[in-house]
Design a protein around this motif. Structure first.
Motif, short mmCIF file in Angstrom:
data_model
loop_
_atom_site.label_atom_id
_atom_site.label_comp_id
_atom_site.label_asym_id
_atom_site.label_seq_id
_atom_site.Cartn_x
_atom_site.Cartn_y
_atom_site.Cartn_z
N GLU A 175 6.05 -45.54 42.36
CA GLU A 175 5.58 -43.98 42.99
C GLU A 175 6.97 -43.41 43.10
O GLU A 175 6.82 -42.08 43.04
N GLY A 176 7.97 -43.82 43.34
CA GLY A 176 9.23 -43.15 43.54
C GLY A 176 9.79 -42.47 42.11
O GLY A 176 9.96 -41.42 42.23
N MET A 177 9.37 -43.51 41.13
CA MET A 177 9.80 -42.70 39.72
C MET A 177 8.53 -41.65 39.39
O MET A 177 9.10 -40.62 38.67
N LYS A 181 11.62 -39.22 42.91
CA LYS A 181 12.37 -39.49 44.20
C LYS A 181 12.73 -41.02 44.24
O LYS A 181 11.77 -41.53 44.65
N LEU A 182 13.98 -41.36 43.74
CA LEU A 182 14.21 -42.74 44.04
C LEU A 182 15.69 -42.91 44.16
O LEU A 182 16.44 -42.34 43.48
N TYR A 183 15.85 -43.75 45.41
CA TYR A 183 17.39 -43.83 45.57
C TYR A 183 18.01 -44.56 44.58
O TYR A 183 17.26 -45.44 43.97
N ASN A 239 9.85 -42.96 32.22
CA ASN A 239 10.66 -41.91 31.51
C ASN A 239 11.50 -41.45 32.90
O ASN A 239 11.79 -40.29 32.94
N PHE A 240 11.95 -42.33 33.81
CA PHE A 240 12.80 -42.10 34.97
C PHE A 240 14.19 -42.43 34.53
O PHE A 240 14.67 -43.58 33.89
N ALA A 241 15.07 -41.46 35.02
CA ALA A 241 16.72 -41.99 34.89
C ALA A 241 16.89 -42.68 36.35
O ALA A 241 17.53 -41.97 37.07
#
Ligand SMILES: NC(=O)c1ccc[n+]([C@@H]2O[C@H](COP(=O)([O-])OP(=O)(O)OC[C@H]3O[C@@H](n4cnc5c(N)ncnc54)[C@H](OP(=O)(O)O)[C@@H]3O)[C@@H](O)[C@H]2O)c1
Length: 289
Positions: A175-177, A181-183, A239-241
């Motif tokens: 969900e965060g990715m 928004k992911l810490y 594809n999230f950094a």
């Protein structure tokens, strides 16, 4: 075979019911049951149900599982965390003992302090550092003092292949990715993910083989938050950094204690299983989104 349970509507319990409904008939001691609601903190209600039921096993999953909420109740023996985890377990243990039922109790790696550099094994001494872990460690002591048949299965960070209202570690990361928004994910926090789809097979194994004693029952692997997030990112092509973070730095700003390492060694159980557990990489590939 009839199986009694507690917490069978929860994240882990509902998977046991859905995957083994053709094998077992489950009956849940459930607060929300409209006909016979059962609060496990009520000794009379628990005893009444168990004495009228000839199921040979009870799988005890009900617990107060909100670790932050538990921390806010630290040392409060009249709070829900202590009442459910300790007194509720005491009621379940007593009723199982008196009615001759084999108790399968689900516990947690949070009974450990997290200071060990390697995986924890069953011979390591619990030393919980926060209230949830303390109440679960007390519950284990009550189970172990029972004269009846008992099995304790410790797990860590359980996740399942499908999504569930109470979001698990895997789906929280997805969900965060997805929303971007992911810490930053800790590179110095180690845990032992538990694939619930496999864990419910372990519960079935315990029932089939009448296995008793204390067992670690995660995947047996050790992951950092960062590596696990990267695995999900790459396997599911999100594809999230993913950014790197540090638990050591975070702890300087937080008063709530966190275990640095809760990974579990499962050699004791793995050697006797008659099926193969999936690796975490294989498990993540099974994710349904
Ligand atoms: N989730 C984790 O990260 C984790 C990690 C390690 C170990 N564990 C252990 O694994 C087990 C299952 O966890 P889970 O995440 O599946 O739990 P969960 O989703 O939070 O579900 C807990 C269940 O307990 C029931 N319950 C709570 N209080 C009760 C009471 N007084 N009387 C009767 N039932 C009550 C709830 O019923 P309602 O549905 O009616 O509220 C719910 O079904 C627990 O023993 C937990 O300590 C969990």
């Amino acid at each position: 075979m009839k199986i009694l349970g507690t917490g069978l509507n929860g994240l882990v319990g509902s998977k046991l019911v859905s995957d083994f409904s053709n094998t077992y008939t489950f009956e849940n001691l459930d607060l929300r049951n409209p006909i016979q609601p059962v609060d496990i903190t009520n000794e009379k209600q628990v005893m009444s149900v168990l004495s009228q039921n000839d199921a040979p096993f009870l799988v005890h999953m009900a617990a107060y599982t909100d670790v932050t909420g538990a921390w806010q109740q630290t040392d409060d023996q009249s709070g829900p965390c202590y009442k459910i985890n300790v007194e509720g377990t005491r009621n379940i243990v007593k009723a199982c003992e008196e009615t001759g039922k084999h108790l399968i109790h689900i516990s947690t790696a949070y009974v450990f302090d997290g200071e060990k550099q390697e995986q924890y094994s069953e011979t390591d001494t619990p030393n919980p550092i926060e209230w949830y872990g303390k109440t679960k460690a007390l519950a284990e002591e009550i189970v172990q003092a029972s004269n009846g048949n008992w099995t304790i299965l410790r797990i860590d960070q359980p996740f399942r292949n499908d999504s569930f209202p109470k979001i698990d570690t895997l789906h929280r990361l997805i969900e965060g990715m997805k929303i971007g928004k992911l810490y930053p994910q800790f590179t110095d926090h180690y845990f032992g993910p538990t694939y619930i789809n496999d864990f419910v097979k372990i519960i079935d194994f315990v029932i089939r083989t009448n296995l008793t004693g204390l067992y670690h029952a995660s995947s047996g692997e050790t992951w950092t938050d960062y590596a696990f997030a990267q695995l999900i990112n790459q396997t599911l092509n999100l594809n999230f950094a993913v950014q790197e973070g540090s638990l050591a730095n975070y702890l300087q700003t937080s008063s709530r204690p966190y275990q640095k390492n809760t990974s579990l060694n499962i050699d004791k159980l793995k050697g006797s299983l008659d099926f193969t557990l999936l690796s975490i990489e294989e498990a993540v590939k099974e994710t349904i989104r």
